[in-house]
Design an enzyme around this catalytic site. Structure first.
Site, PDB file in Angstrom:
ATOM      1  N   GLU A 169       0.803  -1.213   0.000  1.00 12.87           N
ATOM      2  CA  GLU A 169       0.000   0.000   0.000  1.00 12.87           C
ATOM      3  C   GLU A 169       0.843   1.272   0.000  1.00 12.87           C
ATOM      4  O   GLU A 169       0.811   2.046   0.968  1.00 12.87           O
ATOM      5  CB  GLU A 169      -0.944   0.009   1.202  1.00 12.87           C
ATOM      6  CG  GLU A 169      -1.892  -1.158   1.211  1.00 12.87           C
ATOM      7  CD  GLU A 169      -3.044  -0.995   2.192  1.00 12.87           C
ATOM      8  OE1 GLU A 169      -3.053  -0.035   2.969  1.00 12.87           O
ATOM      9  OE2 GLU A 169      -3.945  -1.849   2.167  1.00 12.87           O
ATOM     10  N   GLU A 376      -5.188  -8.471   1.235  1.00 10.13           N
ATOM     11  CA  GLU A 376      -5.830  -8.063   2.488  1.00 10.13           C
ATOM     12  C   GLU A 376      -7.312  -7.832   2.246  1.00 10.13           C
ATOM     13  O   GLU A 376      -7.687  -7.238   1.238  1.00 10.13           O
ATOM     14  CB  GLU A 376      -5.272  -6.724   3.024  1.00 10.13           C
ATOM     15  CG  GLU A 376      -3.947  -6.814   3.702  1.00 10.13           C
ATOM     16  CD  GLU A 376      -3.464  -5.450   4.201  1.00 10.13           C
ATOM     17  OE1 GLU A 376      -4.303  -4.582   4.532  1.00 10.13           O
ATOM     18  OE2 GLU A 376      -2.247  -5.257   4.241  1.00 10.13           O
TER      19      GLU A 376
HETATM   20  C1  PNW Z   1      -4.335  -1.435   5.629  1.00  5.07           C
HETATM   21  N1  PNW Z   1      -7.135   4.207   4.296  1.00  5.07           N
HETATM   22  O1  PNW Z   1      -4.329  -0.132   6.091  1.00  5.07           O
HETATM   23  C2  PNW Z   1      -2.993  -1.958   6.074  1.00  5.07           C
HETATM   24  O2  PNW Z   1      -2.227  -2.613   5.084  1.00  5.07           O
HETATM   25  C3  PNW Z   1      -3.028  -2.702   7.361  1.00  5.07           C
HETATM   26  O3  PNW Z   1      -1.775  -2.622   7.986  1.00  5.07           O
HETATM   27  C4  PNW Z   1      -4.159  -2.175   8.215  1.00  5.07           C
HETATM   28  O4  PNW Z   1      -4.145  -2.686   9.509  1.00  5.07           O
HETATM   29  C5  PNW Z   1      -5.451  -2.528   7.495  1.00  5.07           C
HETATM   30  O5  PNW Z   1      -5.444  -2.048   6.161  1.00  5.07           O
HETATM   31  C6  PNW Z   1      -6.706  -2.032   8.185  1.00  5.07           C
HETATM   32  O6  PNW Z   1      -6.725  -0.636   8.259  1.00  5.07           O
HETATM   33  C7  PNW Z   1      -5.096   0.873   5.595  1.00  5.07           C
HETATM   34  O7  PNW Z   1      -7.190   5.190   5.047  1.00  5.07           O
HETATM   35  C8  PNW Z   1      -5.140   2.014   6.384  1.00  5.07           C
HETATM   36  O8  PNW Z   1      -7.637   4.178   3.141  1.00  5.07           O
HETATM   37  C9  PNW Z   1      -5.828   3.111   5.939  1.00  5.07           C
HETATM   38  C10 PNW Z   1      -6.442   3.075   4.712  1.00  5.07           C
HETATM   39  C11 PNW Z   1      -6.384   1.950   3.907  1.00  5.07           C
HETATM   40  C12 PNW Z   1      -5.697   0.843   4.365  1.00  5.07           C
END
Ligand code: PNW
Length: 475
Positions: A169, A376
């Protein structure tokens, strides 16, 4: 014709779970590890909910054997985890620390001994602090340092780990980290965030080459994108469609443009021209970034709903990332974000499995022949043990059933999806939200660090063992 909902997944389909180093390991000062930007950020007052940090996290560094045993008991066939860069290369450069590499070798060997296929993510947001002090991702040298690190880890574990992911990401690293400032390192500089995005792309490209130079040719190299499904508030409105284009460029095109097609979208360059002239993209960079991928990882949670910003708001607004003073969308001040209607998880993210189907089909069209993994997908709920000590999470089972059905449907529609990694194996440190948001299939009691599989873990384990989706409400 078998009913599609009960039809089996391909027998080689990987049924995995995913985690990341800083979110689960703890042991932040052991065996030579030095601080990453997330240690610094989480210890800066006001940056994470309740001042939570990954100092102890769920102590996976010491409990990895138990955690692997749990996965084996559940019947999972794959596990995606990340390597802590500053455990392996404390200063972000130079020779590796053997103890750091040894931890990951023990973990991998434990997985292999139980028949669980490891997938390594090299970068899941925890840049060594020393490299941030030298400029971080807006600095070009960071991409070269990443390639060196990739070569070290690939050389140490490439003989036993087949599936590799360079960066996870990059959107979050670049735009939540350097524009919105809600993730480490907490900077709020839109121009720097675009530079960071380019250097993350370059890191992927240089890192992929470095991995291939030291690993057996059979291994696969991929990256994981949190590609957004961006939808217009009013599909017939030309201004809303322009807003979709803008956000799609900033969420997706900025990465898959150079990586899959060898160029940044013209529309992106135009929309950000008042912030940067992109002169940090040097000759040869795009060639380094655009090299053949063996697979693409898609992380999906919820779709994004946008419109042109107008004087009168049309309905409730949200960019899906909480309130913030600074936007993670450089050059998109004329776009408004809206809450997608429907039921939501504890993150406030709307549940919409059709988005996952749409995303998979999009990449099936844009990158024909490229194997896909859902690296994920999952949901946070306010889980608590009941009086019997068990943790019942029917909402998570419904979420998983819905999204796995969408994956199954995409496969039936011709998509080459090779596996699914549930986020996450364990409740863990949910970044700026701290321990307040539980994504685990396995419940963690933060007082004792005891693990209790939730009912969703048993449901998912049954899916993994049978290759079909059990009915909801059957565990
Ligand atoms: C992902 N957003 O995080 C990550 O790869 C993980 O480490 C995390 O724990 C999981 O998704 C759940 O949040 C994100 O703001 C964090 O769009 C924020 C965003 C997207 C993915």
């Amino acid at each position: 014709m078998p009913d599609l909902m009960t039809a089996a997944f391909p027998s080689s389909f990987l049924w995995g779970a995913a985690t990341s180093a800083y979110q689960i390991e703890g042991a932040v000062r052991e065996d030579g590890r030095t601080p990453s930007i997330w240690d610094t950020f989480s210890h800066t007052p006001g940056k994470t909910a309740g001042g939570d940090s990954g100092d102890i996290a769920v102590d996976h560094y010491h409990r990895y054997r138990d955690d692997v045993a749990l996965m084996a008991d559940l019947g999972l066939s794959a596990y995606r985890f990340s390597v802590s860069w500053s455990r392996v290369q404390p200063t972000g450069r130079g020779p590796a620390v053997q103890a750091g590499l040894d931890f990951y070798r023990r973990l991998v060997d434990e997985l292999l001994s139980k028949g669980i296929k490891p997938a390594i993510t090299l970068y899941h947001w925890d840049l060594p602090q020393e490299l941030e002090d030298a400029g971080g991702w807006p600095e070009r040298d960071t991409a070269h340092r990443f390639a060196e690190y990739a070569q070290i880890v690939g050389g140490a574990l490439g003989d036993r780990v087949e599936n590799w992911i360079t960066v996870n990401e990059p959107w979050c690293s670049a735009f939540l980290g350097y524009a919105a400032g809600v993730h480490a390192p907490g900077r709020t500089d839109p121009a720097a965030s675009l530079q960071a995005a380019h250097h993350l792309n370059l890191a992927h490209g240089l890192g992929a080459s470095a991995l291939r130079s030291v690993m057996p040719a059979r291994n696969t190299v991929a990256l994981s994108l949190n590609s957004s499904v961006v939808r217009p508030l009013s599909p017939g409105n030309a201004e809303d469609l322009a807003a979709v284009q803008k956000i799609d460029d900033l969420a997706n095109g900025v990465f898959h443009g150079p990586i899959l097609k060898g160029a940044y979208p013209e529309t992106l360059l135009a929309a950000t021209s008042s912030l940067t002239d992109w002169s940090f993209v040097l000759d040869g960079d795009l060639r380094a970034v655009n090299q053949p991928l063996d697979a693409l990882g898609l992380n999906y949670y919820t779709p994004t709903l946008v419109s042109a910003a107008d004087a009168e708001p049309r309905g409730p607004r949200s960019d899906g990332h909480g309130t913030r003073d600074h936007s993670p969308w450089p050059g998109a001040d004329d776009v408004a974000f809206h809450q997608t209607p429907g039921e939501r998880t504890e993150m406030g993210w709307t549940i919409d499995p059709t988005g996952l189907h749409e995303l998979i089909m999009r990449y099936t069209e844009e990158a024909p022949g490229l194997p896909l993994y859902v690296t994920e997908n999952g949901a946070a709920y306010d889980d608590k043990p009941g009086p019997d000590g068990r943790v019942h999470d029917p909402e998570r089972i419904a979420y998983l059933h819905g999204h796995l059905s969408a994956v199954r449907r995409a496969i039936a529609d011709g998509a080459d999806v090779r596996g699914y990694y549930l986020w996450s194996l364990l409740d863990n440190f949910e970044w700026a939200y701290g321990y307040g948001k539980r994504f685990g299939a396995v419940y963690v009691d933060y007082a004792t660090l005891d693990r209790t599989p939730k009912s969703s873990a048993y449901w998912y384990g049954r899916a993994a063992r049978t290759g079909t989706l059990p009915e909801v409400g059957t565990v």
